[in-house]
Design a protein around this motif. Structure first.
Motif, PDB file in Angstrom:
ATOM      1  N   UNK A  42     -39.437  27.288  21.441  1.00  0.00           N
ATOM      2  CA  UNK A  42     -39.296  27.802  22.813  1.00  0.00           C
ATOM      3  C   UNK A  42     -40.647  27.769  23.519  1.00  0.00           C
ATOM      4  N   UNK A  43     -41.680  28.237  22.839  1.00  0.00           N
ATOM      5  CA  UNK A  43     -43.033  28.230  23.418  1.00  0.00           C
ATOM      6  C   UNK A  43     -43.484  26.797  23.691  1.00  0.00           C
ATOM      7  N   UNK A  44     -43.199  25.896  22.755  1.00  0.00           N
ATOM      8  CA  UNK A  44     -43.545  24.486  22.928  1.00  0.00           C
ATOM      9  C   UNK A  44     -42.826  23.900  24.150  1.00  0.00           C
ATOM     10  N   UNK A  45     -41.536  24.216  24.310  1.00  0.00           N
ATOM     11  CA  UNK A  45     -40.763  23.719  25.440  1.00  0.00           C
ATOM     12  C   UNK A  45     -41.294  24.273  26.765  1.00  0.00           C
ATOM     13  N   UNK A  46     -41.700  25.540  26.765  1.00  0.00           N
ATOM     14  CA  UNK A  46     -42.271  26.141  27.973  1.00  0.00           C
ATOM     15  C   UNK A  46     -43.547  25.398  28.383  1.00  0.00           C
ATOM     16  N   UNK A  47     -44.384  25.081  27.417  1.00  0.00           N
ATOM     17  CA  UNK A  47     -45.617  24.339  27.707  1.00  0.00           C
ATOM     18  C   UNK A  47     -45.291  22.943  28.246  1.00  0.00           C
ATOM     19  N   UNK A  48     -44.314  22.285  27.635  1.00  0.00           N
ATOM     20  CA  UNK A  48     -43.918  20.958  28.108  1.00  0.00           C
ATOM     21  C   UNK A  48     -43.348  21.027  29.522  1.00  0.00           C
ATOM     22  N   UNK A  49     -42.628  22.092  29.817  1.00  0.00           N
ATOM     23  CA  UNK A  49     -42.070  22.272  31.157  1.00  0.00           C
ATOM     24  C   UNK A  49     -43.181  22.454  32.185  1.00  0.00           C
TER      25      UNK A  49
ATOM     26  N   UNK B   9     -46.189  21.338  31.922  1.00  0.00           N
ATOM     27  CA  UNK B   9     -46.831  20.029  32.033  1.00  0.00           C
ATOM     28  C   UNK B   9     -45.990  19.073  32.881  1.00  0.00           C
ATOM     29  N   UNK B  10     -44.675  19.060  32.660  1.00  0.00           N
ATOM     30  CA  UNK B  10     -43.786  18.178  33.422  1.00  0.00           C
ATOM     31  C   UNK B  10     -43.782  18.551  34.903  1.00  0.00           C
ATOM     32  N   UNK B  11     -43.776  19.846  35.199  1.00  0.00           N
ATOM     33  CA  UNK B  11     -43.808  20.280  36.593  1.00  0.00           C
ATOM     34  C   UNK B  11     -45.138  19.896  37.233  1.00  0.00           C
ATOM     35  N   UNK B  12     -46.221  20.094  36.507  1.00  0.00           N
ATOM     36  CA  UNK B  12     -47.544  19.720  37.017  1.00  0.00           C
ATOM     37  C   UNK B  12     -47.637  18.221  37.258  1.00  0.00           C
ATOM     38  N   UNK B  13     -47.068  17.429  36.360  1.00  0.00           N
ATOM     39  CA  UNK B  13     -47.023  15.975  36.523  1.00  0.00           C
ATOM     40  C   UNK B  13     -46.281  15.618  37.813  1.00  0.00           C
TER      41      UNK B  13
ATOM     42  N   UNK C   5     -37.373  18.924  29.034  1.00  0.00           N
ATOM     43  CA  UNK C   5     -38.144  20.042  28.487  1.00  0.00           C
ATOM     44  C   UNK C   5     -37.552  21.400  28.835  1.00  0.00           C
ATOM     45  N   UNK C   6     -36.950  21.527  30.015  1.00  0.00           N
ATOM     46  CA  UNK C   6     -36.509  22.852  30.449  1.00  0.00           C
ATOM     47  C   UNK C   6     -35.001  23.047  30.409  1.00  0.00           C
ATOM     48  N   UNK C   7     -34.247  21.981  30.314  1.00  0.00           N
ATOM     49  CA  UNK C   7     -32.794  22.129  30.355  1.00  0.00           C
ATOM     50  C   UNK C   7     -32.329  22.383  31.774  1.00  0.00           C
TER      51      UNK C   7
END
Length: 184
Positions: free
Chosen positions: A132-139, A141-145, A65-67
């Motif tokens: 970009x906004x979608x990827x930021x949200x996924x990032x 979420x991934x960090x929170x996970x 998600x974040x690269x």
């Protein structure tokens, strides 16, 4: 890759740009799978496979998600990735982090990851603003996970592995952003 290019030309009716993107994607998948298999064998031999797999489970959604840092050559990427996983599974596992200090620093990592992502390879075309906004949200979420997993595993050896995986990923994003600003 010439064989793949010839196969695409003979069997698919796609533009040259789409063909290049398909070849790029297949090459990336091949390289990543080969690295994963190599790391599984190596970490099994080091009796650290469980720690590697835990770090991998946390890092994979973050990385997708974040690269992060990108390298031009397979060997550079291989050695950087190997160093990264060796670092989080061997020396850094011995460093104990107090729970609340870890939570505060991981909260900072969440902010850094969300703010700096996505960091794409220079060979990829820029993303539209919506993506970009979608990827930021996924990032986020991934960090929170990852943080949730760490809370569940606080009293185990996996906590330090996951903590350093997330922290070093945030550092990686900072370095990648600075490199992009400098034009490297």
């Amino acid at each position: 890759m010439q064989i793949l290019s010839n196969f695409i030309d003979a069997n698919m009716n796609i533009s040259e740009r789409d063909k290049k993107m398909l070849i790029f994607s297949i090459t990336c998948i091949f390289y990543d799978v080969s690295k994963l298999l190599l790391f599984i064998v190596l970490f099994a031999l080091l009796h650290r496979l469980d720690l590697f797999l835990f770090a991998f489970i946390i890092l994979l959604p973050l990385r997708l998600s974040s690269g992060g840092l990108h390298f031009k050559h397979y060997m550079s990427c291989l050695f950087f990735s190997l160093g990264y996983f060796l670092l989080v599974t061997i020396p850094l596992t011995g460093i104990s982090i107090p729970f609340w200090s870890a939570i505060i620093s991981l909260g900072l990592c969440t902010i850094i990851n969300g703010a700096l992502s996505p960091i794409l390879s220079a060979s990829r075309p820029p993303l539209p603003e919506r993506e970009i906004i979608h990827r930021k949200k996924k990032t986020l979420l991934a960090t929170s996970f990852g943080i949730l997993l760490l809370i569940l595993f606080y009293q185990t050896k996996y906590f330090a592995v996951g903590y350093w995986t997330i922290l070093l990923h945030s550092v990686q994003l900072i370095i990648a952003k600075l490199r992009k600003k400098r034009g490297e």
